[in-house]
Design an enzyme around this catalytic site. Structure first.
Site, short mmCIF file in Angstrom:
data_model
loop_
_atom_site.label_atom_id
_atom_site.label_comp_id
_atom_site.label_asym_id
_atom_site.label_seq_id
_atom_site.Cartn_x
_atom_site.Cartn_y
_atom_site.Cartn_z
N ARG A 53 55.39 19.26 40.12
CA ARG A 53 55.00 19.97 41.35
C ARG A 53 55.67 21.28 41.59
O ARG A 53 55.31 22.51 42.17
CB ARG A 53 55.41 19.17 42.72
CG ARG A 53 55.04 19.88 43.97
CD ARG A 53 54.86 18.76 45.07
NE ARG A 53 55.75 17.63 45.00
CZ ARG A 53 56.94 17.87 45.81
NH1 ARG A 53 57.48 19.09 46.23
NH2 ARG A 53 57.91 16.77 45.73
N TYR A 105 34.31 34.22 54.03
CA TYR A 105 33.96 32.90 53.88
C TYR A 105 34.30 31.93 54.83
O TYR A 105 35.37 32.05 55.38
CB TYR A 105 35.01 32.60 52.56
CG TYR A 105 34.75 31.15 52.35
CD1 TYR A 105 33.52 30.49 51.85
CD2 TYR A 105 35.85 30.25 52.29
CE1 TYR A 105 33.34 29.37 51.54
CE2 TYR A 105 35.83 28.69 52.33
CZ TYR A 105 34.43 28.45 51.68
OH TYR A 105 34.02 27.05 51.55
N ASP A 178 40.59 38.99 49.66
CA ASP A 178 40.05 37.93 48.93
C ASP A 178 38.94 38.65 48.06
O ASP A 178 37.93 39.22 48.69
CB ASP A 178 39.12 37.14 49.96
CG ASP A 178 38.58 35.74 49.24
OD1 ASP A 178 38.19 35.82 48.12
OD2 ASP A 178 38.20 34.78 49.94
N LYS A 203 35.23 29.79 41.34
CA LYS A 203 33.94 30.54 41.14
C LYS A 203 34.02 31.41 39.85
O LYS A 203 34.02 30.65 38.77
CB LYS A 203 33.93 31.56 42.35
CG LYS A 203 33.91 31.03 43.71
CD LYS A 203 33.20 29.97 44.24
CE LYS A 203 33.55 29.43 45.51
NZ LYS A 203 33.28 28.07 45.77
N1 PLP Z 1 36.59 32.65 49.29
C1 PLP Z 1 35.45 32.79 49.02
C2 PLP Z 1 34.89 34.20 49.28
C3 PLP Z 1 34.67 31.70 48.62
O1 PLP Z 1 33.43 31.93 48.25
C4 PLP Z 1 35.26 30.20 48.70
C5 PLP Z 1 34.47 29.11 48.50
O2 PLP Z 1 33.26 29.18 48.46
C6 PLP Z 1 36.61 30.10 49.15
C7 PLP Z 1 37.21 31.41 49.31
C8 PLP Z 1 37.32 29.06 49.08
O3 PLP Z 1 37.61 28.49 47.89
P1 PLP Z 1 37.59 26.88 47.25
O4 PLP Z 1 36.25 26.32 47.70
O5 PLP Z 1 38.18 26.99 45.83
O6 PLP Z 1 38.55 26.38 48.17
#
Ligand code: PLP
Length: 384
Positions: A53, A105, A178, A203
């Site tokens: 961890r 998101y 992000d 992604k």
């Molecule tokens: N940020 C964006 C732009 C996303 O599209 C996503 C998921 O679709 C996330 C964060 C969250 O990521 P995760 O699904 O890996 O937790």
């Protein structure tokens, strides 16, 4: 390790920084699964590893590669993109003011409004395409974090990173981005003033829709970064060894995948702009798109593989279009080699700012004509 500073990032990614396994000279590293490590007779941990961890060796190569691609001072993998993002917010203190986008998101927006506020953060959501509004919203000394997402899911709004960074820093706030949709292939937010970059590595970084992972990259190896590291260890928001290995495998092909998906998205966005069944195409690469000029300035080598269409005939026609698609798979997520289509508003629920006639499209790396013909046939079938 190669001198990555002299190499093109595509080379750094493809060769995984040139790492080899010292024990076997293997080009591809083994999967480390041990949860614990032998302590020396003198009680030290000379291997540098104690417990999975805290310091899993499976993270070292993917974190170093991502750090090199973003030009950071350190990178950390997390169990998901959400885990990475929420750790940044939870590293703040109750009473701190944070500013985040209205368009972002959706699960992170929901978490901010429903959980981060309960924990004591004061959360303000803004139109992050509007820097005047951002400058008005930040409170010097009180605002501790400005969070943006660009291009922003699912309308692909573009935030001017350098401008937002200046405003955040003038108020004494950290600036976090992000950058999931852009990936380090198309934008390096640290170069535009970001303090932290976040990715849903689920992604583009992985690219094969077969794992969930998140990542943060920092500009400075400072106290805040140390706090985030401690939170990752102590909250146990860590990635598994197999996922870290898969992520590294995926990152080797990041550049050709992202470039191919971005070329497909651009061709499709242009072609669909002329389609009679489409009311509007949202894609930062289109000259008609509101954020195009800013995107052209801060994105390099393309505008990404994500775009959305607003379908004439409203929600029912949008859902019917997705239903008639054959090559495009009706599924959530994005950034994989296969093209995905999704009616976003029904995923995001009644409080979504997403228009009901919007279909989100994640262009994969298939043949662009196959993808275009499939969408055109689906649009035509839905309009009948
Ligand atoms: N940020 C964006 C732009 C996303 O599209 C996503 C998921 O679709 C996330 C964060 C969250 O990521 P995760 O699904 O890996 O937790």
């Amino acid at each position: 390790m190669s001198d990555e500073k002299r190499l093109d990032p595509a080379t750094v990614a493809a060769q995984g920084l040139g790492w080899i396994d010292e024990a076997t000279r293997a080009i591809i590293p083994p999967i480390h699964v041990s949860s614990t490590y032998l302590r020396d007779p003198d009680n030290a941990y000379s291997s540098g590893h104690m417990y999975i961890r805290a310091d899993n060796p499976a993270f070292e190569q993917p974190e170093a590669v991502l750090n090199a691609l973003e030009g950071g001072a350190g990178a950390m993998l997390f169990s998901s993109g959400m885990a990475a993002a929420t750790t940044v917010f939870l590293s703040l203190k109750p009473g701190d003011h944070v500013v985040a986008p209205k368009i972002m998101y959706w699960a992170l927006r929901h978490w901010l409004l429903n959980f981060a506020t309960g924990w004591g953060l004061e959360v303000e959501l803004l139109d992050m395409t509007d820097l005047v509004a951002l400058a008005r919203a930040v409170r010097p000394g009180k605002t501790k974090l400005v969070w943006v997402e660009t291009p922003a899911n699912p309308t692909w709004d573009i935030t001017d990173l350098a401008g937002a960074a200046r405003i955040a820093h003038a108020a004494g706030a950290r600036f976090a981005v992000d950058s999931t949709a852009a990936s380090p292939v198309l934008t390096r937010p640290l170069e535009h003033g970001a303090d932290l970059v976040m990715h849903s590595a689920t992604k583009y970084l992985n690219g094969h829709s077969d794992l969930i992972a998140g990542a943060l990259v920092t500009r400075a190896d400072d106290d805040h970064w140390a706090r985030i590291r401690l939170m990752r260890v102590q909250s146990g928001n860590v990635l598994g060894s197999f996922e870290a290995w898969l992520l590294m495998r995926g990152m080797r092909t990041l550049f050709p995948r992202v470039r191919s998906a971005a070329a497909n998205a651009r061709a499709l966005a242009e072609r669909l702009s002329a389609h009679p069944g489409v009311a509007q195409v949202l894609y930062p690469g289109l000259k008609s798109f509101a954020g195009h000029a800013v995107a052209a300035r801060q994105m390099t080598g393309g505008f990404g593989g994500m775009f959305s269409i607003r379908v004439k005939g409203g929600e029912a026609a949008a859902i019917a279009t997705a239903a008639h698609a054959k090559i495009w798979k009706r599924a959530t997520s994005l950034g994989g080699v296969e093209s995905l289509i999704e009616h976003r508003a029904s995923i995001e629920g009644p409080t979504t700012p997403c228009p009901p006639d919007l279909l989100r499209l994640s262009a994969g790396i298939e043949d662009a004509d196959d993808l275009a013909r499939d969408l055109e046939a689906a649009l035509e079938a839905a309009q009948r």
